[in-house]
Scaffold this active site. Sequence first.
Site, short mmCIF file in Angstrom:
data_model
loop_
_atom_site.label_atom_id
_atom_site.label_comp_id
_atom_site.label_asym_id
_atom_site.label_seq_id
_atom_site.Cartn_x
_atom_site.Cartn_y
_atom_site.Cartn_z
N SER A 1 -2.43 -7.96 5.46
CA SER A 1 -2.11 -6.58 5.32
C SER A 1 -2.12 -6.07 6.50
CB SER A 1 -2.67 -5.83 4.22
OG SER A 1 -2.35 -4.46 4.42
N LYS B 1 -0.85 -0.70 -4.35
CA LYS B 1 -2.38 -0.43 -4.03
C LYS B 1 -2.53 0.85 -3.41
CE LYS B 1 -5.24 -1.62 -0.35
NZ LYS B 1 -5.17 -0.58 0.47
N ASP C 1 -4.88 3.05 -0.99
CA ASP C 1 -5.34 2.92 0.08
C ASP C 1 -6.81 3.14 0.30
OD1 ASP C 1 -5.28 2.15 2.74
OD2 ASP C 1 -3.68 3.28 3.30
N HIS D 1 -11.46 -3.78 -0.37
CA HIS D 1 -11.07 -3.42 0.79
C HIS D 1 -12.08 -3.53 1.80
CE1 HIS D 1 -9.21 -0.99 4.20
NE2 HIS D 1 -8.07 -1.24 3.38
N ARG D 2 -11.90 -3.79 3.16
CA ARG D 2 -13.00 -3.83 3.87
C ARG D 2 -12.90 -2.78 5.19
NH1 ARG D 2 -11.09 -8.48 8.52
NH2 ARG D 2 -8.93 -7.52 8.96
N THR E 1 0.76 -1.06 0.03
CA THR E 1 0.01 0.16 -0.14
C THR E 1 1.04 1.24 -0.04
OG1 THR E 1 -1.67 -1.22 1.23
CG2 THR E 1 -1.78 1.33 0.99
N LYS F 1 2.21 4.79 0.78
CA LYS F 1 2.17 5.59 1.90
C LYS F 1 3.09 6.71 1.68
CE LYS F 1 -0.04 2.42 4.39
NZ LYS F 1 -1.41 2.70 4.89
#
Length: 476
Positions: free
Chosen positions: A380, A202, A204, A295-296, A174, A176
Amino acid sequence: MSYAQTKTQSKSGYQAGVKDYRLTYYTPDYTPKDTDLLAAFRMTPQPGVPPEEAGAAVAAESSTGTWTTVWTDLLTDLDRYKGRCYDIEPVPGEDNQYICYVAYPLDLFEEGSVTNVLTSIVGNVFGFKALRALRLEDIRFPVAYIKTFQGPPHGIQVERDKLNKYGRPLLGCTIKPKLGLSAKNYGRAVYECLRGGLDFTKDDENINSAPFQRWRDRFLFVAEAINKAQAETGEIKGHYLNVTAPTCEQMLQRAEYAKELKQPIIMHDYLTAGFTANTTLARWCRDNGILLHIHRAMHAVIDRQKNHGIHFRVLAKALRLSGGDHIHTGTVVGKLEGERGITMGFVDLLRENYIEQDKSRGIYFTQDWASLPGVMAVASGGIHVWHMPALVEIFGDDSVLQFGGGTLGHPWGNAPGATANRVALEAVVQARNEGRNLAREGNDIIREAAKWSPELAVACELWKEIKFEFEAMDTV
């Protein structure tokens, strides 16, 4: 309301008034049918409310019942359509907590609609005053209902064929900081990670479109980064482009643009966007040959409390029906919540075709997925190279191991951070294939690999003391 029965005889002979739910909806002699949708609720009744009455109230209020008898009950066949509380078990070690099992006739639910199932089962009853707390622990979807869903756009095997990558977990990262980078700097970070050896990078969950980075600009620079990394490495690469948007129309517009740029995978925040939007996008992805990463975000608001809400295994099952090729599941060993037995229970429910009941792992029902494609688990959150042996041993090959800070936090930069993770993964997979015990020899395997990889050696030194040792909340 009072649970004392009251009746009033109407002129038509109809018995008006209030009666105990258990007289109609508690049916301990009922044997569930193969076509019934079954639900297991963790139930905490209010003081003075018998568990049979509380369980019957759950069955009633989530199906055909209401607080009083109504004359229109006479216009339908309640025995055909009502939910039935058919079993109640006390929860070991808990005062006044019970597992309540409810069977729902299949005719209550619209075909192919996760939205309708959840609206029915959890839409209203969770605010019921007779209950102090209520948690939906599991659902058994009958095969007849599963066959009305498309499910994941592609599934695990098709994804591997598209990427031409076999025999190991996939590696991701991810980008950053998650907010604040310009589109060009964002693309640069993507390129460095991919050329260093990762399979995916990815967006975010909260990267959509913002003044500092509009979605179209991000998509363009990311596509450029992917093309350059693919040309240099000879491997197929991807970036989860988050197409979550204010409206479904804008969501599909962003997905179409990703397709124009020939991107292999896009991303969606399925809980915040909703199941209707997610199912719409999943069907679009299948029609257009694009993988869908899920994504959850927001899940812990729903599933973190042990006695109230919805367990993540239900949200995971619902996602498999609605559609997604990847979903975040926690790591067991990282910074996010997840006890091993419980986590692997719902990981199996995501990936396998047939899962036997196993209450020790929180699986309350045997689930047959009727060959619906599986969903790849994404580990993750707070993981680094020292976790690699445990992650491979726990999650196996059909997973994505996603190192955000564990890549970007490398002292030498993104590309060396990616290389460190790729070297660690290849070393661990080779050791496993040679028959070595990852649980016992994992650290030795990483140390041996670090002798010939300076990138890995630096990462090992940096993160040798980092641990996340907190008691898991999610236990049986």
